[in-house]
Design a protein around this motif. Structure first.
Motif, PDB file in Angstrom:
ATOM      1  N   ILE A 137      40.899  49.191 -22.490  1.00 37.69           N
ATOM      2  CA  ILE A 137      41.402  50.550 -22.747  1.00 37.69           C
ATOM      3  C   ILE A 137      40.236  51.546 -22.729  1.00 37.69           C
ATOM      4  CG2 ILE A 137      42.554  52.043 -24.442  1.00 37.69           C
ATOM      5  CD1 ILE A 137      43.966  49.358 -25.408  1.00 37.69           C
ATOM      6  N   ALA A 140      39.244  52.168 -19.189  1.00 35.49           N
ATOM      7  CA  ALA A 140      40.265  52.941 -18.469  1.00 35.49           C
ATOM      8  C   ALA A 140      40.134  54.424 -18.825  1.00 35.49           C
ATOM      9  CB  ALA A 140      41.658  52.432 -18.813  1.00 35.49           C
ATOM     10  N   GLN A 141      39.846  54.713 -20.094  1.00 35.09           N
ATOM     11  CA  GLN A 141      39.658  56.108 -20.516  1.00 35.09           C
ATOM     12  C   GLN A 141      38.408  56.695 -19.860  1.00 35.09           C
ATOM     13  OE1 GLN A 141      42.901  56.038 -21.560  1.00 35.09           O
ATOM     14  NE2 GLN A 141      42.194  57.819 -22.700  1.00 35.09           N
ATOM     15  N   LEU A 144      39.268  57.673 -16.359  1.00 38.38           N
ATOM     16  CA  LEU A 144      39.999  58.945 -16.348  1.00 38.38           C
ATOM     17  C   LEU A 144      39.036  60.125 -16.494  1.00 38.38           C
ATOM     18  CD1 LEU A 144      43.108  58.119 -18.595  1.00 38.38           C
ATOM     19  CD2 LEU A 144      43.180  58.729 -16.172  1.00 38.38           C
ATOM     20  N   SER A 175      47.827  48.727 -20.165  1.00 36.63           N
ATOM     21  CA  SER A 175      48.414  49.883 -19.487  1.00 36.63           C
ATOM     22  C   SER A 175      49.364  50.662 -20.403  1.00 36.63           C
ATOM     23  CB  SER A 175      49.125  49.458 -18.199  1.00 36.63           C
ATOM     24  OG  SER A 175      50.190  48.608 -18.504  1.00 36.63           O
ATOM     25  N   THR A 178      47.052  53.592 -22.115  1.00 35.26           N
ATOM     26  CA  THR A 178      46.284  54.563 -21.333  1.00 35.26           C
ATOM     27  C   THR A 178      47.191  55.162 -20.273  1.00 35.26           C
ATOM     28  OG1 THR A 178      44.445  54.858 -19.772  1.00 35.26           O
ATOM     29  CG2 THR A 178      45.441  52.666 -19.850  1.00 35.26           C
ATOM     30  N   ARG A 179      46.889  56.390 -19.866  1.00 33.54           N
ATOM     31  CA  ARG A 179      47.655  56.984 -18.765  1.00 33.54           C
ATOM     32  C   ARG A 179      47.167  56.465 -17.419  1.00 33.54           C
ATOM     33  NH1 ARG A 179      51.319  60.505 -20.533  1.00 33.54           N
ATOM     34  NH2 ARG A 179      50.779  61.989 -22.174  1.00 33.54           N
ATOM     35  N   ALA A 180      46.004  55.818 -17.391  1.00 31.30           N
ATOM     36  CA  ALA A 180      45.519  55.263 -16.124  1.00 31.30           C
ATOM     37  C   ALA A 180      46.481  54.183 -15.648  1.00 31.30           C
ATOM     38  CB  ALA A 180      44.116  54.686 -16.309  1.00 31.30           C
ATOM     39  N   ALA A 418      45.801  63.758 -18.545  1.00 31.20           N
ATOM     40  CA  ALA A 418      45.357  62.449 -19.031  1.00 31.20           C
ATOM     41  C   ALA A 418      43.957  62.526 -19.632  1.00 31.20           C
ATOM     42  CB  ALA A 418      45.378  61.436 -17.886  1.00 31.20           C
ATOM     43  N   TRP A 419      43.197  63.515 -19.195  1.00 31.22           N
ATOM     44  CA  TRP A 419      41.861  63.745 -19.752  1.00 31.22           C
ATOM     45  C   TRP A 419      41.466  65.192 -19.468  1.00 31.22           C
ATOM     46  CZ3 TRP A 419      37.017  65.291 -18.001  1.00 31.22           C
ATOM     47  CH2 TRP A 419      35.972  65.119 -18.943  1.00 31.22           C
TER      48      TRP A 419
END
Ligand SMILES: [Zn+2]
Length: 424
Positions: A137, A140-141, A144, A175, A178-180, A418-419
């Motif tokens: 996670i 993944a952030q 983003l 998943s 995270t929005r990724a 998402a970021w």
């Protein structure tokens, strides 16, 4: 009645790169066509691109006034990066390998000292699931924050049934947090694990008869990948594994011609693989085979950079020979510890003589093809998903030019923020 739809308007972009064009992978001169609109705007409704054009025109459209407004004045707006090759789930960095390599140690010496892929395998087998989940996670952030909204993520540091499945389940579970977006790849054929060193055939059978069917049945991966190279799997083993994966409905990827030329690129093209990745030692015949196929050549210059290599994949020969080229980070703890696609563009430009425009097409539209998602992401056109990166530069060429910097100001995934740098 109040509308439940969510609409977002990104307007005033100094340059809006739509990448609009034919749906096929981009080759040759088409790689340079970015579909640039000056003073551009994009309207996204319910996660889907509703309109793209000049700000003055898009502002007039129904719903634009009431939409959530994002001011992109002075900025570059483009499709979010698609990172189509990562080994994102691992348990520990490999700092000792790094120092040893800087001091001149080779692959074999590092392996003898307990480093290399096998050390990552040991760490993953011991790692609690929650720890792997938290790291996944976190990364993944990070992706983003660099403008990447979709990532391929491979297993491959487990190399036994239980641990490989654990990695794929971590990808699936992460998943949710995270929005990724992830595309999962089964890479049980990364290297032969130590306990099978003297019975390679038995490991290949474990993959083809047990693990591939299980992964497919449980829907844990979309792709199957094989590392075909010296010290990993032979061309014949690779063909056996990929054919089994294909029979079970998995799409194919291959680590091809990274350390030596093995013929894996030609095999990938023959089997209709989504991509042949690395291609550092691809020859003229490999390139013409790629040119005649839909297989994407995914180049990974981050690995060459981190390993201190002088030779990079020959992007010019590939592009001029008609291959459809993509770029990805190859994020992994051994050879390419970066998630920054902007840095990958810099390497593609200065070390592989790709133009900034070619590099952007390779990192978005063609990368979406490498993940079988070009109908949905990789360009900003009506009907496609609202996956957008907004970069704090006035001209897209500044993205690779100011290298090693993070230009990303906002990442939008399916029409949702998402970021955002200003929220950090
Ligand atoms: Zn890789």
């Amino acid at each position: 009645m109040p509308s439940l739809s969510s609409t977002i308007l990104v307007a005033g972009a100094n340059q809006l790169l739509t990448l609009a064009g034919p749906s096929e992978p981009r080759r040759g001169a088409d790689l340079s066509r970015l579909g640039l609109i000056e003073d551009g705007a994009i309207l996204i409704r319910d996660g889907v691109v509703a309109a793209v054009g000049r700000t003055s025109d898009v502002r007039k459209l129904p719903g634009a006034r009431k939409a959530k407004q994002v001011d992109a004045t002075g900025k570059v707006v483009m499709p979010a990066f698609v990172d189509s090759h990562t080994h994102l789930v691992f348990a520990a960095s490999r700092l000792r390998d790094y120092e040893m390599r800087i001091a001149g140690a080779g692959y074999e010496q590092i392996a003898k000292a307990g480093g290399g892929i096998v050390s990552s395998v040991r760490a993953v087998r011991q790692a609690p699931r929650d720890e792997l989940l938290a790291r996944t996670i976190f990364f993944a952030q990070q992706a983003l924050s660099y403008g990447t909204a979709t990532l391929e993520v491979k297993s491959g540091y487990g190399l036994d049934g239980e641990s490989e499945i654990k990695l794929l389940e971590v990808i699936r579970d992460a998943s949710v947090f995270t929005r990724a977006e992830f595309a999962a790849t089964f890479l049980g054929a990364h290297v032969v694990p130590p306990e099978y060193r003297d019975r390679r055939g038995a490991y290949v059978r474990l993959l083809t008869r047990d693990l591939i069917p299980q992964v497919a049945r449980q829907n844990l991966a979309e792709f199957c990948d094989v590392f075909c190279d010296r010290g990993a799997f032979s061309l014949e083993e690779t063909a056996t594994i990929l054919r089994a994966a294909k029979r079970h409905g998995l799409k194919l990827k291959v680590h091809a011609e990274q350390l030596t030329r093995t013929g894996a690129t030609a095999l990938a093209a023959r089997l209709g693989a989504a991509s042949a990745d690395h291609c550092d030692h691809a020859n003229a015949a490999d390139i013409s085979g790629l040119a005649k196929s839909g297989t994407i050549a995914t180049l990974l210059p981050g690995a060459c950079f981190h390993l201190g290599l002088r030779e990079y994949p020959r992007a010019r020969q590939l592009i001029d020979g008609g291959a459809a080229v993509a770029l990805a980070t190859d994020f992994n703890p051994g050879t390419s510890p970066t998630l920054n696609m902007q840095m990958v563009l810099s390497l593609a430009c200065t070390q592989m003589s790709m133009s900034p425009a070619e590099a952007i097409s390779a990192a978005t539209f063609n990368a979406a093809h490498a993940l079988g998602r070009a109908g949905r992401i990789g360009s900003l056109e009506p009907g496609k998903q609202g996956d957008v990166a907004i970069l704090d530069c006035e001209d897209y060429r500044e993205i690779p030019y100011y290298f090693g910097m993070n230009h990303c100001w906002m990442t939008i995934k399916k029409g949702k923020i998402a970021w955002w740098r200003e929220k950090e």
